[in-house]
Design a protein around this motif. Structure first.
Motif, PDB file in Angstrom:
ATOM      1  N   ALA A   1      -7.870   1.767 -89.503  1.00 21.07           N
ATOM      2  CA  ALA A   1      -8.885   0.964 -88.346  1.00 21.07           C
ATOM      3  C   ALA A   1     -10.035   0.625 -88.927  1.00 21.07           C
ATOM      4  O   ALA A   1     -10.869   0.852 -88.357  1.00 21.07           O
ATOM      5  CB  ALA A   1      -9.359   2.368 -87.357  1.00 21.07           C
ATOM      6  N   ASP A   2     -10.659   1.592 -90.493  1.00 20.89           N
ATOM      7  CA  ASP A   2     -12.023   1.537 -91.196  1.00 20.89           C
ATOM      8  C   ASP A   2     -12.253   0.289 -91.937  1.00 20.89           C
ATOM      9  O   ASP A   2     -11.219   0.194 -93.438  1.00 20.89           O
ATOM     10  CB  ASP A   2     -12.567   2.483 -92.157  1.00 20.89           C
ATOM     11  CG  ASP A   2     -13.975   2.386 -91.703  1.00 20.89           C
ATOM     12  OD1 ASP A   2     -14.273   1.426 -92.737  1.00 20.89           O
ATOM     13  OD2 ASP A   2     -14.543   3.947 -91.789  1.00 20.89           O
ATOM     14  N   GLY A   3     -12.592  -0.923 -91.366  1.00 17.90           N
ATOM     15  CA  GLY A   3     -12.636  -2.390 -92.026  1.00 17.90           C
ATOM     16  C   GLY A   3     -13.856  -2.105 -93.139  1.00 17.90           C
ATOM     17  O   GLY A   3     -13.465  -3.033 -94.350  1.00 17.90           O
ATOM     18  N   ARG A   4     -14.223  -1.273 -94.603  1.00 16.47           N
ATOM     19  CA  ARG A   4     -15.246  -0.576 -95.269  1.00 16.47           C
ATOM     20  C   ARG A   4     -14.087  -0.458 -96.214  1.00 16.47           C
ATOM     21  O   ARG A   4     -13.791   0.027 -96.678  1.00 16.47           O
ATOM     22  CB  ARG A   4     -15.791   0.669 -95.158  1.00 16.47           C
ATOM     23  CG  ARG A   4     -16.806   0.175 -94.557  1.00 16.47           C
ATOM     24  CD  ARG A   4     -17.526   1.299 -93.936  1.00 16.47           C
ATOM     25  NE  ARG A   4     -17.671   2.320 -93.274  1.00 16.47           N
ATOM     26  CZ  ARG A   4     -18.240   3.616 -93.130  1.00 16.47           C
ATOM     27  NH1 ARG A   4     -19.154   3.655 -93.622  1.00 16.47           N
ATOM     28  NH2 ARG A   4     -17.073   4.826 -92.223  1.00 16.47           N
ATOM     29  N   VAL A   5     -12.308  -0.026 -96.077  1.00 17.14           N
ATOM     30  CA  VAL A   5     -11.577   0.039 -96.640  1.00 17.14           C
ATOM     31  C   VAL A   5      -9.645  -0.580 -96.908  1.00 17.14           C
ATOM     32  O   VAL A   5      -9.618  -0.473 -95.636  1.00 17.14           O
ATOM     33  CB  VAL A   5     -10.547   2.210 -96.072  1.00 17.14           C
ATOM     34  CG1 VAL A   5      -9.588   2.444 -97.052  1.00 17.14           C
ATOM     35  CG2 VAL A   5     -12.103   3.044 -96.420  1.00 17.14           C
TER      36      VAL A   5
ATOM     37  N   ASP B   1       5.115   2.333 -92.013  1.00 18.55           N
ATOM     38  CA  ASP B   1       4.656   3.294 -90.550  1.00 18.55           C
ATOM     39  C   ASP B   1       4.552   2.147 -89.615  1.00 18.55           C
ATOM     40  O   ASP B   1       4.002   1.853 -88.793  1.00 18.55           O
ATOM     41  CB  ASP B   1       3.887   3.902 -91.210  1.00 18.55           C
ATOM     42  CG  ASP B   1       2.641   5.044 -89.999  1.00 18.55           C
ATOM     43  OD1 ASP B   1       3.969   5.774 -89.299  1.00 18.55           O
ATOM     44  OD2 ASP B   1       2.085   4.813 -90.225  1.00 18.55           O
ATOM     45  N   PRO B   2       5.494   3.322 -88.504  1.00 20.72           N
ATOM     46  CA  PRO B   2       5.824   2.704 -86.785  1.00 20.72           C
ATOM     47  C   PRO B   2       3.676   2.070 -86.532  1.00 20.72           C
ATOM     48  O   PRO B   2       3.450   1.619 -84.999  1.00 20.72           O
ATOM     49  CB  PRO B   2       6.031   3.214 -85.402  1.00 20.72           C
ATOM     50  CG  PRO B   2       6.992   3.901 -87.091  1.00 20.72           C
ATOM     51  CD  PRO B   2       5.942   3.932 -88.287  1.00 20.72           C
ATOM     52  N   ALA B   3       3.140   2.984 -87.082  1.00 19.49           N
ATOM     53  CA  ALA B   3       1.879   3.567 -86.121  1.00 19.49           C
ATOM     54  C   ALA B   3       0.922   2.373 -87.167  1.00 19.49           C
ATOM     55  O   ALA B   3      -0.629   1.788 -86.194  1.00 19.49           O
ATOM     56  CB  ALA B   3       1.133   5.315 -86.928  1.00 19.49           C
TER      57      ALA B   3
END
Length: 418
Positions: free
Chosen positions: A81-85, A112-114
């Motif tokens: 969820a983090d655009g830095r990674v 992965d479903p999530a």
């Protein structure tokens, strides 16, 4: 090829420096909310520094359900969820990334479903076969974050070793995010593996209870055991002391595998896992695996014999139980339950040896597994043959004294914490 400690530490400088600012370490995903004397895991320090160590990298993570933040979010979900990674893949070990498989199983290849991320299976893969998995994933940096329990035969440290070896073959960078050894890092205990007994429950000659963190083991593996060292960086913890048990960390406990439900399980496991090499139940299929041991035909004589040894820090209660799976499934059996009353004094490996000896003396049905799995667990034939010859606990323990002293000297070079 072997590296000096100076060379090894040079490989970790960037990672340590990037996470060394106390102010930064107190914020970000999973920042502490009391407890643990300000302990920060490797991931917490990595995140607090804005993932600078992963900047511009295409990242894959080797992890399982234990790879969580202090507020019990999974690090894969957090980083995705983090655009830095640029998180591009996940690699699952035994039991799987999300932990759906029992002992000796894995989840296979799936999305992965999530998160939609591709999940690759590492279990029972090593060498070039595992290197090919890393190559196929398209990542250039492999990150490892799994909670270990401190025993040589717990397979995640050999997942670490195999992944390091494979990353070196595939030309990948390797980053280890450190977590506490839940049973402390005070001492190495027990016999050292002999190389001819190497399996996935022991790839290299380390002691039965290694007393190290995964980052320390990675440094040792890279310098002492890998033919071609991998470009390695570690993000160490802050606020952890070698004398700390897991409850001092303030971290939530997630079972690293289905039969490791509590830190108390981890405390006894380096000794009582030896019963996997016998015809007795090691407590799988109960709510107290590795704390309950038994078989049909055992009565209170075993507990009495075990208590008669005067083993430090532990008492044994006559116990009866019916495993719901594994050995003696659905049958009521007799045995003992370990009750550790002084964990500082408790020696799990010595205790495991004492229990094997007294089980053999007090129950005529005692037998080793026909495949001599006990030799794989202890690392040689010595423990089995000495017990069969009638040796007592002191004599068996004395048998590994010299090799253990040698491993302790080697280990000392790679310890990161006091």
């Amino acid at each position: 090829m072997k590296l000096s400690r100076r060379s090894l530490l040079a490989t970790t400088t960037a990672a340590v420096a990037a996470s060394a600012t106390p102010a930064a370490a107190a914020s970000g995903p999973g920042a502490a909310q009391g407890g643990g004397r300000g302990l920060r895991t490797g991931f917490e320090r990595l995140a607090a520094d804005g993932y600078a160590l992963l900047d511009g990298r295409r990242v894959g993570v080797v992890t399982n359900p234990t790879g969580i933040t202090r507020d019990v979010r999974h690090i894969v979900d957090v980083m995705h969820a983090d655009g830095r990674v640029d998180l591009s893949a996940v690699f699952g070990p035994e039991h799987g990334f999300r932990g759906t498989a029992q002992a000796g199983g894995s989840e296979g290849r799936y999305d992965d479903p999530a998160t939609g991320l591709p999940v690759y299976d590492t279990y029972l893969k090593s060498g070039q076969a595992l290197a090919d998995v890393f190559t196929a994933s398209g990542v250039d940096t492999v990150v490892f974050d799994i909670q270990d329990v401190g025993a040589r035969f717990y397979t995640y440290i050999w997942t670490l070793f195999d992944c390091m070896e494979a990353a070196a073959l595939a030309g990948k960078r390797f980053v280890v995010l450190d977590r506490p050894n839940p049973v402390t890092g005070r001492a190495a205990l027990g016999p050292v593996l002999h190389k001819e007994f190497a399996t996935f429950v022991g790839r290299q000659p380390i002691s039965q209870a290694h007393g190290m963190t995964v980052a320390e083991l990675a440094l040792l593996f890279n310098a002492e055991f890998l033919t071609e060292p991998v470009p390695l960086e570690t993000v160490r913890m802050s606020g952890w002391k070698r004398s700390d048990f897991y409850d001092a960390s303030g971290l939530p406990w997630v079972p690293p595998s289905p039969n490791m439900p509590t830190p108390e399980t981890a405390l006894v496991y380096p000794g009582t896992c030896l019963f996997e090499g016998t015809n007795l139940s090691e407590g799988r299929g109960t709510t107290r695996p590795f704390e309950l041991l038994g078989a049909e035909g055992i009565d209170g004589r075993w507990a009495a014999e075990a208590n008669g040894l005067g083993l430090a820090g532990v008492r044994f209660r006559e116990a009866y139980f019916a495993p719901t799976f594994s050995k003696f499934q659905g049958r009521t059996i007799g045995g003992v339950q370990l009750h550790v009353h002084d964990r500082e004094a408790f020696d799990p490996v010595r205790t495991g040896i004492g229990l094997l000896i007294t089980a053999r003396r007090s129950w005529s049905g005692f037998a080793w597994r026909p495949d001599n799995w006990i030799d794989k667990l202890t690392g040689s034939t010595r423990v089995r043959t000495m017990i069969d010859a009638g040796a007592d606990t002191d004599e068996v323990v004395a048998g590994w004294r010299d090799e253990l002293a040698g491993f302790r000297r080697m280990r000392r070079e790679y310890l990161l914490y006091r």
